[in-house]
Design a protein around this motif. Sequence first.
Motif, mmCIF file in Angstrom:
data_model
loop_
_atom_site.group_PDB
_atom_site.id
_atom_site.type_symbol
_atom_site.label_atom_id
_atom_site.label_comp_id
_atom_site.label_asym_id
_atom_site.label_seq_id
_atom_site.Cartn_x
_atom_site.Cartn_y
_atom_site.Cartn_z
ATOM 1 N N ILE A 126 0.848 -1.191 0.000
ATOM 2 C CA ILE A 126 0.000 0.000 0.000
ATOM 3 C C ILE A 126 0.885 1.242 0.000
ATOM 4 N N THR A 127 0.715 2.087 -1.017
ATOM 5 C CA THR A 127 1.516 3.313 -1.126
ATOM 6 C C THR A 127 0.730 4.566 -0.748
ATOM 7 N N LYS A 128 -0.594 4.549 -0.934
ATOM 8 C CA LYS A 128 -1.429 5.706 -0.591
ATOM 9 C C LYS A 128 -2.746 5.219 -0.007
ATOM 10 N N LYS A 129 -3.310 6.049 0.871
ATOM 11 C CA LYS A 129 -4.628 5.760 1.436
ATOM 12 C C LYS A 129 -5.335 7.089 1.640
ATOM 13 N N PHE A 130 -6.552 7.207 1.105
ATOM 14 C CA PHE A 130 -7.275 8.472 1.216
ATOM 15 C C PHE A 130 -8.768 8.208 1.056
ATOM 16 N N THR A 131 -9.544 9.249 1.292
ATOM 17 C CA THR A 131 -11.002 9.181 1.133
ATOM 18 C C THR A 131 -11.385 9.908 -0.145
ATOM 19 N N GLY A 132 -12.062 9.204 -1.043
ATOM 20 C CA GLY A 132 -12.429 9.770 -2.324
ATOM 21 C C GLY A 132 -13.778 10.463 -2.283
ATOM 22 N N PRO A 133 -14.352 10.742 -3.460
ATOM 23 C CA PRO A 133 -15.679 11.365 -3.519
ATOM 24 C C PRO A 133 -16.732 10.504 -2.815
ATOM 25 N N LYS A 134 -17.703 11.174 -2.208
ATOM 26 C CA LYS A 134 -18.779 10.522 -1.452
ATOM 27 C C LYS A 134 -18.242 9.690 -0.284
ATOM 28 N N LYS A 135 -17.078 10.118 0.240
ATOM 29 C CA LYS A 135 -16.471 9.491 1.417
ATOM 30 C C LYS A 135 -16.162 8.010 1.218
ATOM 31 N N VAL A 136 -15.732 7.676 0.003
ATOM 32 C CA VAL A 136 -15.364 6.288 -0.298
ATOM 33 C C VAL A 136 -13.887 6.077 0.057
ATOM 34 N N PRO A 137 -13.561 5.157 0.972
ATOM 35 C CA PRO A 137 -12.147 4.895 1.294
ATOM 36 C C PRO A 137 -11.451 4.193 0.129
ATOM 37 N N ILE A 138 -10.241 4.647 -0.196
ATOM 38 C CA ILE A 138 -9.503 4.141 -1.355
ATOM 39 C C ILE A 138 -8.048 3.907 -0.951
ATOM 40 N N VAL A 139 -7.453 2.840 -1.472
ATOM 41 C CA VAL A 139 -6.022 2.600 -1.317
ATOM 42 C C VAL A 139 -5.405 2.416 -2.703
ATOM 43 N N ILE A 140 -4.152 2.858 -2.828
ATOM 44 C CA ILE A 140 -3.377 2.683 -4.063
ATOM 45 C C ILE A 140 -2.224 1.732 -3.744
ATOM 46 N N THR A 141 -2.003 0.745 -4.608
ATOM 47 C CA THR A 141 -0.971 -0.254 -4.373
ATOM 48 C C THR A 141 0.286 0.039 -5.183
ATOM 49 N N SER A 142 1.342 -0.725 -4.904
ATOM 50 C CA SER A 142 2.628 -0.524 -5.553
ATOM 51 C C SER A 142 2.602 -0.848 -7.038
ATOM 52 N N ASP A 143 1.613 -1.616 -7.504
ATOM 53 C CA ASP A 143 1.517 -1.932 -8.928
ATOM 54 C C ASP A 143 0.413 -1.127 -9.615
ATOM 55 N N ARG A 145 -2.741 -0.346 -8.686
ATOM 56 C CA ARG A 145 -4.154 -0.695 -8.533
ATOM 57 C C ARG A 145 -4.849 0.299 -7.596
ATOM 58 N N THR A 146 -6.094 0.609 -7.908
ATOM 59 C CA THR A 146 -6.941 1.435 -7.061
ATOM 60 C C THR A 146 -8.058 0.553 -6.510
ATOM 61 N N ILE A 147 -8.089 0.386 -5.200
ATOM 62 C CA ILE A 147 -9.036 -0.531 -4.574
ATOM 63 C C ILE A 147 -9.932 0.257 -3.616
ATOM 64 N N GLN A 148 -11.232 0.123 -3.778
ATOM 65 C CA GLN A 148 -12.192 0.816 -2.915
ATOM 66 C C GLN A 148 -12.635 -0.080 -1.767
ATOM 67 N N TYR A 149 -13.039 0.567 -0.693
ATOM 68 C CA TYR A 149 -13.560 -0.109 0.499
ATOM 69 C C TYR A 149 -12.628 -1.205 1.032
ATOM 70 N N PRO A 150 -11.363 -0.860 1.313
ATOM 71 C CA PRO A 150 -10.469 -1.861 1.908
ATOM 72 C C PRO A 150 -10.777 -2.053 3.392
ATOM 73 N N ASP A 151 -10.108 -3.010 4.004
ATOM 74 C CA ASP A 151 -10.235 -3.215 5.447
ATOM 75 C C ASP A 151 -9.766 -1.948 6.169
ATOM 76 N N PRO A 152 -10.539 -1.421 7.122
ATOM 77 C CA PRO A 152 -10.141 -0.180 7.812
ATOM 78 C C PRO A 152 -8.808 -0.302 8.552
ATOM 79 N N MET A 153 -8.365 -1.538 8.863
ATOM 80 C CA MET A 153 -7.109 -1.735 9.585
ATOM 81 C C MET A 153 -5.881 -1.630 8.685
ATOM 82 N N ILE A 154 -6.086 -1.617 7.371
ATOM 83 C CA ILE A 154 -4.956 -1.533 6.438
ATOM 84 C C ILE A 154 -4.401 -0.114 6.448
#
Length: 313
Positions: A126-143, A145-154
């Motif tokens: 995981i390289t980035k973690k932020f909240t997108g539009p409409k308060k959607v949690p998003i993480v960006i990976t090293s390859d 990928r943009t993944i929505q609604y990840p585990d809150p503990m990540i």
Amino acid sequence: MARGPKKHLKRLCAPRSWLLDKTGGVFAPRPSPGPHKLRESIPIVLLIRNKLKYALNYDEAKKITMQRLVQVDHRVRTDPNFPAGIMDVIQIARVKENFRILYDVKGRFLMHRITEEEANFKLCKITKKFTGPKKVPIVITSDGRTIQYPDPMIRINDTIVYDMKENKIKDFMSLEPGNLSIVTGGRNLGRIGVIITRDHHAGGFDIVRIKDAVGNVFATRYVLHIYTNGNLSIVTGGRNLGRIGVIITRDHHAGGFDIVRIKDAVGNVFATRLTNVFVIGKGTKAYISLPKGKGVKLTVAEERDKRLNAKKK
């Protein structure tokens, strides 16, 4: 001056991790824009020609990719210069072979053969973690990928186990002491070991803003205070060398970084920056199969003894 993206790469400027010989020509294949950085990736044409020896030259390797025979992370890639990076899964269906891209302890790209079952998932940092539009949690990976609604503990710098068939996160591993990791940058590139400690290196420096006699304000890092007339000071280094004025403010520039200490399988301890650490297992058990040597770097004398023993046998 040329416009647009660069399309050429001199062989002498190619990353050392590709292990290209200097006398093989003037140019080297330049990776196309993709999920990995240029100096942290390798074109799949080099994997086919130089690593796997399935082709004798660039044209033959290009024909293999154009026949849609090569898959990267379960997707067919016809671009011979497509960049493949660490943890990517390379599949060649016609010969029923699966490989995972890793580094050896000398910092060179390694095609590690894996089973078909292991080829169904990959590890992503995981390289980035932020909240997108409409308060959607998003993480960006090293390859990329943009993944929505990840585990809150990540958290950032953690590693996820990504199932490429179902396109979802199966599990995750935190970057914390006691977990197994591989180094993906720096002088210890490719070494594998268990995280011992994580320390913050203060670093940083102070920025001082000074006003001279006519009201000009400038900033510098190097000052020598003269206490004869208030906070009057003279600059003794940098571009403002020799200027004199009164100190207005003094701010601290953070600029620090974290240092992680790692112990390998034979007890050697080494240190690297936090950004270079990629967690690959919970505890001492790896989530993926490891290459020969288990990421232990040998000294010159140990390598010599190993070669001599192999000859005797």
